[in-house]
Design an enzyme around this catalytic site. Structure first.
Site, PDB file in Angstrom:
ATOM      1  CB  SER A  25      -0.873  -0.042   1.262  1.00  0.00           C
ATOM      2  OG  SER A  25      -2.045   0.702   1.091  1.00  0.00           O
ATOM      3  N   PRO A  26       0.444   2.319  -0.666  1.00  0.00           N
ATOM      4  CG  PRO A  26      -0.918   3.977  -1.576  1.00  0.00           C
ATOM      5  CD  PRO A  26      -0.814   2.491  -1.391  1.00  0.00           C
ATOM      6  CB  ALA A  61       0.768  10.412  -1.155  1.00  0.00           C
ATOM      7  CE1 TYR A 184      -3.411  14.603   2.927  1.00  0.00           C
ATOM      8  CE2 TYR A 184      -3.899  12.300   2.494  1.00  0.00           C
ATOM      9  CZ  TYR A 184      -3.288  13.269   3.269  1.00  0.00           C
ATOM     10  OH  TYR A 184      -2.571  12.924   4.383  1.00  0.00           O
ATOM     11  NE  ARG A 232      -5.488   3.680  -0.985  1.00  0.00           N
ATOM     12  CZ  ARG A 232      -4.768   3.170   0.017  1.00  0.00           C
ATOM     13  NH1 ARG A 232      -4.185   3.957   0.891  1.00  0.00           N
ATOM     14  NH2 ARG A 232      -4.609   1.860   0.137  1.00  0.00           N
ATOM     15  N   GLY A 325      -0.280  -2.548   4.326  1.00  0.00           N
ATOM     16  CA  GLY A 325       0.475  -1.361   4.716  1.00  0.00           C
ATOM     17  C   GLY A 325       1.390  -1.645   5.887  1.00  0.00           C
ATOM     18  NE  ARG A 326      -1.754   0.325   9.989  1.00  0.00           N
ATOM     19  CZ  ARG A 326      -2.901   0.513  10.638  1.00  0.00           C
ATOM     20  NH1 ARG A 326      -2.913   1.156  11.780  1.00  0.00           N
ATOM     21  NH2 ARG A 326      -4.022   0.056  10.133  1.00  0.00           N
TER      22      ARG A 326
HETATM   23  C1  LIG Z   1       3.234   5.496   7.602  1.00  0.00           C
HETATM   24  C2  LIG Z   1       1.994   5.492   6.742  1.00  0.00           C
HETATM   25  C3  LIG Z   1       1.926   6.322   5.642  1.00  0.00           C
HETATM   26  C4  LIG Z   1       0.802   6.304   4.805  1.00  0.00           C
HETATM   27  N1  LIG Z   1       0.792   7.058   3.661  1.00  0.00           N
HETATM   28  C5  LIG Z   1      -0.200   6.891   2.767  1.00  0.00           C
HETATM   29  C6  LIG Z   1      -0.114   7.453   1.467  1.00  0.00           C
HETATM   30  O1  LIG Z   1       0.904   8.043   1.083  1.00  0.00           O
HETATM   31  N2  LIG Z   1      -1.165   7.294   0.640  1.00  0.00           N
HETATM   32  C7  LIG Z   1      -2.274   6.580   1.002  1.00  0.00           C
HETATM   33  O2  LIG Z   1      -3.218   6.470   0.209  1.00  0.00           O
HETATM   34  N3  LIG Z   1      -2.358   5.982   2.190  1.00  0.00           N
HETATM   35  C8  LIG Z   1      -1.337   6.096   3.066  1.00  0.00           C
HETATM   36  N4  LIG Z   1      -1.366   5.398   4.239  1.00  0.00           N
HETATM   37  C9  LIG Z   1      -2.464   4.439   4.459  1.00  0.00           C
HETATM   38  C10 LIG Z   1      -2.026   3.030   3.998  1.00  0.00           C
HETATM   39  O3  LIG Z   1      -1.761   3.013   2.610  1.00  0.00           O
HETATM   40  C11 LIG Z   1      -3.117   1.995   4.301  1.00  0.00           C
HETATM   41  O4  LIG Z   1      -4.258   2.286   3.533  1.00  0.00           O
HETATM   42  C12 LIG Z   1      -3.504   1.980   5.773  1.00  0.00           C
HETATM   43  O5  LIG Z   1      -2.354   2.004   6.603  1.00  0.00           O
HETATM   44  C13 LIG Z   1      -4.362   0.763   6.104  1.00  0.00           C
HETATM   45  O6  LIG Z   1      -3.688  -0.417   5.769  1.00  0.00           O
HETATM   46  P1  LIG Z   1      -2.878  -1.275   6.905  1.00  0.00           P
HETATM   47  O7  LIG Z   1      -3.851  -1.528   8.018  1.00  0.00           O
HETATM   48  O8  LIG Z   1      -2.457  -2.527   6.178  1.00  0.00           O
HETATM   49  O9  LIG Z   1      -1.725  -0.435   7.359  1.00  0.00           O
HETATM   50  C14 LIG Z   1      -0.286   5.447   5.105  1.00  0.00           C
HETATM   51  C15 LIG Z   1      -0.219   4.644   6.249  1.00  0.00           C
HETATM   52  C16 LIG Z   1       0.904   4.631   7.046  1.00  0.00           C
HETATM   53  C17 LIG Z   1       0.966   3.687   8.215  1.00  0.00           C
END
Ligand SMILES: Cc1cc2nc3c(=O)[nH]c(=O)nc-3n(C[C@H](O)[C@H](O)[C@H](O)COP(=O)(O)O)c2cc1C
Length: 362
Positions: A25-26, A61, A184, A232, A325-326
């Site tokens: 995930s971004p 992003a 955003y 997204r 993501g995390r």
């Molecule tokens: C450190 C961090 C930075 C993130 N930056 C973005 C981003 O640049 N663009 C975006 O769409 N979501 C961003 N997210 C959200 C993640 O892409 C993801 O949708 C969200 O963390 C839920 O997924 P997860 O539970 O697997 O972490 C970010 C999340 C984290 C933890």
């Protein structure tokens, strides 16, 4: 009966085959040096997830305009000088067998903040300049008051997304995703909480979606027809009066008609105070409806921790791809470990340089 794909089955969209259905995930790293340029941090951070076996790595992003960054540390593609740094990321990701994607973004009223570890506080306008939004309503009372966008600003934003898409293509990315979520700028137009305009860009859904759809169209136009475009969307705002699922299904259907290939359904971020569910795959039921009713491919994201959870997103026919993501920040090799957990370790390509590790040690 059609066979439901597994996590390590490839996904073909248009002319692109993603080798498996695990994507990174971004995630913003805030690691540029105030110039939007990729650094060695990005190269190693993203390259190592590709080495870790994911099918698709989506770069964080990436701002389409300097004032469209969230913080001074954001990546950018607002200038041709930024292309070569992105090309290095693309080459590293592809070298390890993954597909390289990038998320294009404009922060709108959520721009002009310090990095999270510097407090996530609004930067003074002397340091940042103005922030733009559909209406002059700050995200929080103590944040900068954004400037209501003129029609010239709106035209400029469409051009910026189009130009950044061209640069992403020149850098060699194979998937482009529009960031229309998390509060955003594009989400600010879609949500009645942040869009109080009385012109053709505000009011009913068709008006609130006018700029996001124009941007989606511009991205699709600039992107090679053999490569996919993802969007997204925050599918819901979690607060009555905000974006709801029915509206998102309609927006997704409009996007499908213009050639958008996949909706990356997430939620929230438009105003403080939303209560977000804790459960793994908490967007999945919404993605499933959107997939069925808008007739478009979807991804699942949100609190996925295990291989079994990721597999469930596909087996329940809620999504075509799973974004992690995390859990992937904790484990760069999450995808390889997931393959092993599912006893499908042999389905993730091993770089030729590592093959001896799959033979008996001598
Ligand atoms: C450190 C961090 C930075 C993130 N930056 C973005 C981003 O640049 N663009 C975006 O769409 N979501 C961003 N997210 C959200 C993640 O892409 C993801 O949708 C969200 O963390 C839920 O997924 P997860 O539970 O697997 O972490 C970010 C999340 C984290 C933890």
């Amino acid at each position: 009966m059609h066979a439901v794909p597994g996590l390590f089955d490839p996904l073909t969209i248009r002319g692109l085959t993603i080798p498996n259905r695990v994507a990174m995930s971004p995630m913003c790293m805030y690691r540029s040096e105030d110039d939007g340029q990729p650094t060695d941090w990005h190269l190693i951070h993203l390259g190592s997830r590709a080495a870790g076996g994911v099918g698709l790595v989506i770069t964080e992003a990436t701002a389409v305009a300097e004032e469209g960054r969230i913080t001074p540390g954001d990546l950018g593609l607002w200038s041709d000088t930024q292309i070569s740094g992105h090309r290095r990321i693309v080459n590293a990701v592809r070298e390890f067998g993954a597909v390289a994607g990038v998320q294009l973004s404009h922060s709108g009223r959520k721009g002009g903040r310090s990095r999270p570890w510097d407090g996530n506080t609004p930067l003074p306008s002397s340091q940042w300049g103005k922030t733009l939004a559909p209406s002059p309503i700050p995200f929080k009372p103590e944040w900068q008051q954004p400037t209501e966008m003129t029609h010239a600003d709106i035209a400029q934003v469409i051009d910026s997304f189009a130009a950044a898409t061209r640069r992403a293509r020149d850098a060699g990315y194979q998937v482009v995703e529009g960031h229309f979520a998390h509060g955003y700028l594009m989400h600010q137009f879609l949500s009645p909480f942040s869009n109080r305009r009385t012109d053709e860009y505000g009011g009913g859904l068709e008006n609130r979606a006018r700029l996001p759809l124009a941007v989606a169209h511009a991205i699709r136009d600039e992107w090679p027809s053999e490569l996919p475009v993802f969007m997204r969307l925050s599918l819901v705002d979690w607060i009555p009066g905000g974006v709801n699922l029915e509206e998102s299904i309609q927006v997704a259907a409009w996007m499908r008609e213009m050639g958008i290939d996949l909706i990356d359904g997430t939620s929230s971020g438009i105003i403080p105070g939303e209560t977000i569910p804790e459960a793994p795959l908490y967007h999945l039921d919404m993605s499933r409806r959107l997939r069925a009713e808008a007739g478009i491919a979807t991804s699942a994201v949100g609190r996925v921790r295990t291989a079994q959870e990721a597999s469930r997103a596909l087996s329940s026919e809620g999504a075509d791809l799973v974004l992690v993501g995390r859990a992937m920040l904790q484990d760069a090799y999450w995808a390889r470990h997931a393959a092993r957990d599912l006893e499908e370790g042999n389905r993730v390509e091993v770089p030729v340089q590592y093959r001896r590790a799959t033979q008996h040690l001598s």
